[in-house]
Design a protein around this motif. Sequence first.
Motif, PDB file in Angstrom:
ATOM      1  N   GLU A  27       0.814  -1.220   0.000  1.00 35.61           N
ATOM      2  CA  GLU A  27       0.000   0.000   0.000  1.00 35.61           C
ATOM      3  C   GLU A  27       0.847   1.269   0.000  1.00 35.61           C
ATOM      4  O   GLU A  27       0.323   2.374   0.086  1.00 35.61           O
ATOM      5  CB  GLU A  27      -0.929   0.006   1.224  1.00 35.61           C
ATOM      6  N   GLY A  28       2.167   1.144  -0.038  1.00 33.02           N
ATOM      7  CA  GLY A  28       3.044   2.305  -0.058  1.00 33.02           C
ATOM      8  C   GLY A  28       3.428   2.824   1.313  1.00 33.02           C
ATOM      9  O   GLY A  28       4.030   3.888   1.426  1.00 33.02           O
ATOM     10  N   ASN A  29       3.080   2.075   2.365  1.00 33.41           N
ATOM     11  CA  ASN A  29       3.469   2.471   3.717  1.00 33.41           C
ATOM     12  C   ASN A  29       4.912   2.069   3.985  1.00 33.41           C
ATOM     13  O   ASN A  29       5.372   1.026   3.532  1.00 33.41           O
ATOM     14  CB  ASN A  29       2.559   1.799   4.756  1.00 33.41           C
ATOM     15  N   LEU A  30       5.575   2.903   4.730  1.00 30.38           N
ATOM     16  CA  LEU A  30       6.975   2.654   5.057  1.00 30.38           C
ATOM     17  C   LEU A  30       7.087   1.589   6.142  1.00 30.38           C
ATOM     18  O   LEU A  30       6.453   1.684   7.186  1.00 30.38           O
ATOM     19  CB  LEU A  30       7.624   3.952   5.539  1.00 30.38           C
ATOM     20  N   ASP A  31       7.842   0.543   5.875  1.00 31.68           N
ATOM     21  CA  ASP A  31       8.148  -0.497   6.863  1.00 31.68           C
ATOM     22  C   ASP A  31       9.594  -0.342   7.295  1.00 31.68           C
ATOM     23  O   ASP A  31      10.495  -0.323   6.459  1.00 31.68           O
ATOM     24  CB  ASP A  31       7.963  -1.903   6.263  1.00 31.68           C
ATOM     25  N   ILE A  32       9.800  -0.220   8.583  1.00 31.33           N
ATOM     26  CA  ILE A  32      11.151  -0.087   9.125  1.00 31.33           C
ATOM     27  C   ILE A  32      11.383  -1.239  10.090  1.00 31.33           C
ATOM     28  O   ILE A  32      10.506  -1.577  10.881  1.00 31.33           O
ATOM     29  CB  ILE A  32      11.325   1.264   9.849  1.00 31.33           C
ATOM     30  N   TYR A  33      12.554  -1.839  10.027  1.00 31.49           N
ATOM     31  CA  TYR A  33      12.886  -2.976  10.871  1.00 31.49           C
ATOM     32  C   TYR A  33      14.027  -2.603  11.817  1.00 31.49           C
ATOM     33  O   TYR A  33      15.192  -2.838  11.507  1.00 31.49           O
ATOM     34  CB  TYR A  33      13.276  -4.176  10.004  1.00 31.49           C
ATOM     35  N   PRO A  34      13.690  -1.997  12.980  1.00 26.86           N
ATOM     36  CA  PRO A  34      14.746  -1.593  13.919  1.00 26.86           C
ATOM     37  C   PRO A  34      15.243  -2.784  14.740  1.00 26.86           C
ATOM     38  O   PRO A  34      14.477  -3.655  15.128  1.00 26.86           O
ATOM     39  CB  PRO A  34      14.050  -0.564  14.806  1.00 26.86           C
ATOM     40  N   LEU A  35      16.534  -2.804  14.981  1.00 19.62           N
ATOM     41  CA  LEU A  35      17.152  -3.849  15.795  1.00 19.62           C
ATOM     42  C   LEU A  35      17.957  -3.200  16.906  1.00 19.62           C
ATOM     43  O   LEU A  35      18.773  -2.313  16.645  1.00 19.62           O
ATOM     44  CB  LEU A  35      18.082  -4.707  14.930  1.00 19.62           C
ATOM     45  N   GLU A  36      17.725  -3.642  18.142  1.00 24.51           N
ATOM     46  CA  GLU A  36      18.517  -3.124  19.260  1.00 24.51           C
ATOM     47  C   GLU A  36      19.866  -3.814  19.277  1.00 24.51           C
ATOM     48  O   GLU A  36      19.948  -5.043  19.230  1.00 24.51           O
ATOM     49  CB  GLU A  36      17.797  -3.371  20.585  1.00 24.51           C
TER      50      GLU A  36
END
Length: 160
Positions: A44-53
């Motif tokens: 849908e054009g939404n930004l997916d971010i995959y943060p890792l600690e």
Amino acid sequence: MYKLAEIGNRKIEFRGKRQRDGEWVYGYLADFNIILEEIDFDDEGNLDIYPLEVIPGTVGQYIGRYDKNRKKIYEGDIVRIVMTHSFFRRINMEMVWAYNYVVIWSKKHCGFVFRNIDLPEMPDLVLDDVIINEIEILGNVFDNPELLKRETNGNKLKKS
């Protein structure tokens, strides 16, 4: 995947040990202890971010260079550098030396330098100031601290 950080032709990339399991993760630094492994857009054009600690003390930046095996070199890596030094050009004498170095950030040089582990009294090597025949990653300061011990002999490889 969207490339978050590029300056000119240089890719800005970091690595750090994931807090959960101590595995290395690679990506873009969002905070002193957060690496973004991937930035993507969904259908849908939404930004997916995959943060890792990550463990903050293990974060190191890619220096923009590869070793002889095409592995990326990061801050905190321990490398073996083979260099040629010419003496007395009239008699055409050349020495080839190999030493172990650790890659560090230098405020003085405003960039990454190689600090000699075997001869700590030597000045740091600025990447663009020396002719390097060969560079190879031996390990890093986190996984291989034993490599930080001085090697006191066997550094002179040959002379011609």
